[in-house]
Design a protein around this motif. Sequence first.
Motif, PDB file in Angstrom:
ATOM      1  N   LEU A  91       0.866  -1.179   0.000  1.00 34.09           N
ATOM      2  CA  LEU A  91       0.000   0.000   0.000  1.00 34.09           C
ATOM      3  C   LEU A  91       0.905   1.233   0.000  1.00 34.09           C
ATOM      4  O   LEU A  91       1.735   1.391   0.898  1.00 34.09           O
ATOM      5  N   LEU A  92       0.739   2.081  -1.011  1.00 36.30           N
ATOM      6  CA  LEU A  92       1.618   3.244  -1.162  1.00 36.30           C
ATOM      7  C   LEU A  92       0.844   4.547  -1.128  1.00 36.30           C
ATOM      8  O   LEU A  92      -0.236   4.653  -1.717  1.00 36.30           O
ATOM      9  N   THR A  93       1.435   5.559  -0.468  1.00 36.38           N
ATOM     10  CA  THR A  93       0.936   6.934  -0.581  1.00 36.38           C
ATOM     11  C   THR A  93       2.129   7.859  -0.396  1.00 36.38           C
ATOM     12  O   THR A  93       3.139   7.482   0.216  1.00 36.38           O
ATOM     13  N   HIS A  94       2.015   9.059  -0.933  1.00 34.21           N
ATOM     14  CA  HIS A  94       3.118  10.028  -0.847  1.00 34.21           C
ATOM     15  C   HIS A  94       3.436  10.319   0.625  1.00 34.21           C
ATOM     16  O   HIS A  94       2.525  10.432   1.443  1.00 34.21           O
ATOM     17  N   PRO A  95       4.714  10.462   0.985  1.00 34.35           N
ATOM     18  CA  PRO A  95       5.025  10.806   2.379  1.00 34.35           C
ATOM     19  C   PRO A  95       4.394  12.147   2.781  1.00 34.35           C
ATOM     20  O   PRO A  95       4.200  13.008   1.926  1.00 34.35           O
ATOM     21  N   ALA A  96       4.117  12.305   4.067  1.00 38.42           N
ATOM     22  CA  ALA A  96       3.502  13.548   4.564  1.00 38.42           C
ATOM     23  C   ALA A  96       4.590  14.594   4.786  1.00 38.42           C
ATOM     24  O   ALA A  96       4.840  15.021   5.910  1.00 38.42           O
ATOM     25  N   ASP A  97       5.240  14.990   3.691  1.00 38.05           N
ATOM     26  CA  ASP A  97       6.251  16.056   3.775  1.00 38.05           C
ATOM     27  C   ASP A  97       5.578  17.371   3.388  1.00 38.05           C
ATOM     28  O   ASP A  97       4.350  17.463   3.405  1.00 38.05           O
ATOM     29  N   LEU A 122      -4.597   2.158  10.387  1.00 38.60           N
ATOM     30  CA  LEU A 122      -5.483   1.001  10.294  1.00 38.60           C
ATOM     31  C   LEU A 122      -4.833  -0.107   9.450  1.00 38.60           C
ATOM     32  O   LEU A 122      -4.841  -1.290   9.832  1.00 38.60           O
ATOM     33  N   ALA A 123      -4.243   0.276   8.319  1.00 35.06           N
ATOM     34  CA  ALA A 123      -3.615  -0.711   7.423  1.00 35.06           C
ATOM     35  C   ALA A 123      -2.455  -1.405   8.135  1.00 35.06           C
ATOM     36  O   ALA A 123      -2.287  -2.626   8.014  1.00 35.06           O
ATOM     37  N   ARG A 124      -1.674  -0.644   8.877  1.00 31.44           N
ATOM     38  CA  ARG A 124      -0.544  -1.242   9.613  1.00 31.44           C
ATOM     39  C   ARG A 124      -1.075  -2.183  10.690  1.00 31.44           C
ATOM     40  O   ARG A 124      -0.540  -3.272  10.905  1.00 31.44           O
ATOM     41  N   HIS A 125      -2.140  -1.771  11.350  1.00 29.91           N
ATOM     42  CA  HIS A 125      -2.765  -2.599  12.384  1.00 29.91           C
ATOM     43  C   HIS A 125      -3.255  -3.931  11.796  1.00 29.91           C
ATOM     44  O   HIS A 125      -3.185  -4.974  12.444  1.00 29.91           O
ATOM     45  N   LEU A 126      -3.716  -3.873  10.541  1.00 30.10           N
ATOM     46  CA  LEU A 126      -4.196  -5.093   9.866  1.00 30.10           C
ATOM     47  C   LEU A 126      -3.051  -5.953   9.352  1.00 30.10           C
ATOM     48  O   LEU A 126      -3.275  -7.036   8.813  1.00 30.10           O
ATOM     49  N   GLY A 127      -1.824  -5.431   9.476  1.00 32.51           N
ATOM     50  CA  GLY A 127      -0.660  -6.209   9.041  1.00 32.51           C
ATOM     51  C   GLY A 127      -0.360  -6.083   7.555  1.00 32.51           C
ATOM     52  O   GLY A 127       0.399  -6.884   7.004  1.00 32.51           O
ATOM     53  N   LEU A 128      -0.946  -5.078   6.885  1.00 30.78           N
ATOM     54  CA  LEU A 128      -0.641  -4.886   5.451  1.00 30.78           C
ATOM     55  C   LEU A 128       0.770  -4.326   5.300  1.00 30.78           C
ATOM     56  O   LEU A 128       1.285  -3.656   6.201  1.00 30.78           O
ATOM     57  N   ASP A 129       1.371  -4.601   4.143  1.00 26.47           N
ATOM     58  CA  ASP A 129       2.655  -3.964   3.821  1.00 26.47           C
ATOM     59  C   ASP A 129       2.350  -2.532   3.404  1.00 26.47           C
ATOM     60  O   ASP A 129       1.610  -2.317   2.438  1.00 26.47           O
ATOM     61  N   GLY A 154     -11.247  -2.777  -5.361  1.00 21.52           N
ATOM     62  CA  GLY A 154     -10.498  -3.945  -4.914  1.00 21.52           C
ATOM     63  C   GLY A 154     -10.784  -4.309  -3.468  1.00 21.52           C
ATOM     64  O   GLY A 154     -11.352  -3.514  -2.703  1.00 21.52           O
ATOM     65  N   PRO A 155     -10.391  -5.529  -3.055  1.00 23.70           N
ATOM     66  CA  PRO A 155     -10.706  -6.011  -1.701  1.00 23.70           C
ATOM     67  C   PRO A 155     -10.000  -5.230  -0.582  1.00 23.70           C
ATOM     68  O   PRO A 155     -10.599  -4.994   0.465  1.00 23.70           O
ATOM     69  N   VAL A 156      -8.756  -4.813  -0.821  1.00 24.66           N
ATOM     70  CA  VAL A 156      -8.043  -4.050   0.222  1.00 24.66           C
ATOM     71  C   VAL A 156      -8.761  -2.721   0.450  1.00 24.66           C
ATOM     72  O   VAL A 156      -9.048  -2.315   1.582  1.00 24.66           O
TER      73      VAL A 156
END
Length: 282
Positions: free
Chosen positions: A195-201, A216-223, A266-268
């Motif tokens: 899962l990618l998003t631009h850094p919060a710079d 939430l994504a990290r809590h779910l164990g997603l990369d 998508g499912p994610v």
Amino acid sequence: MPRVTYVNGTYVPHHEATVHVEDRGYQFADAVYEVLAVIGGRLCHLDQHLDRLEHSLSALSIGAPVSRRVLSLIMARVVRLNRFTDGMLYLQISRGVAPRNHTFPADTLPSLVVSAWPHNGPSAEQVEQGVAVTTLPDQRWKRPDIKTVGLLPNVLARQSAKEAGAYEAWLVNGSGFITEGSATNAFIVARDGTLLTHPADTGVLSGVTRGNVLALARHLGLDVAERAFTVAEALTAREAFLTGTTVTVLPVTRIDGKPVGEGRPGPVTMNLRTLYQELRRK
Ligand code: PDD
């Protein structure tokens, strides 16, 4: 139900809610703002929005017109007076009213405006089918992390997207990376499943929804990686979505007219959407 809006110390009928022609927000876009969701009569993620508001104010050396506690009380009262349970609240603080001059005025009180309205989020069709985005050059100034009302490049990009039959514009910086949308943050599930998003710079707004969806994504164990991605990566992604207070998590199924993955949400994305909606209701 008649709308009530707060303007500089008073709660007035919305149609009477006006600011002075020499308000610096009006003349110079010398103002910052926040948009918060109201769910079940409560302001969602209030502390996160107030933290970001303080970041914006301090970056521009605009003083807070009232304390954080008083601001929260004003916002809660605006919600109550408007008598809806689910909607949006807008607050804007400008450097105040002063004779037109580019330099900061001395001894001018900042202006504060708070309004609210019922709002239901995206349509069932937008959620079930996903939305289209177009990519456009990011023509904003170099500090979109400051949530100013200087939104003309965002307005023009969103309008171009609309005229191209898309819901949102994804803005592409000079290095070819997608920064964010005109009023939302941009995410993809890359080919390798990350899962990618631009850094919060300083190149993007640090979205409240963005931060909570990442947690939430990290809590779910997603990369998860906060790394910028190119248009080419987005076009070959498994999934794409956008995040923001007004939409929560909204699937993106077309980019520049081409389908993302199978061309369906998508499912994610849909899992994050469901869980995030539940989180906000709590
Ligand atoms: N927009 N990026 C930009 C440029 C934004 O303007 C916004 C918010 C976001 C998402 O941030 P958040 O998750 O905190 O809502 C990202 C608001 C809602 C607006 O201008 O209407």
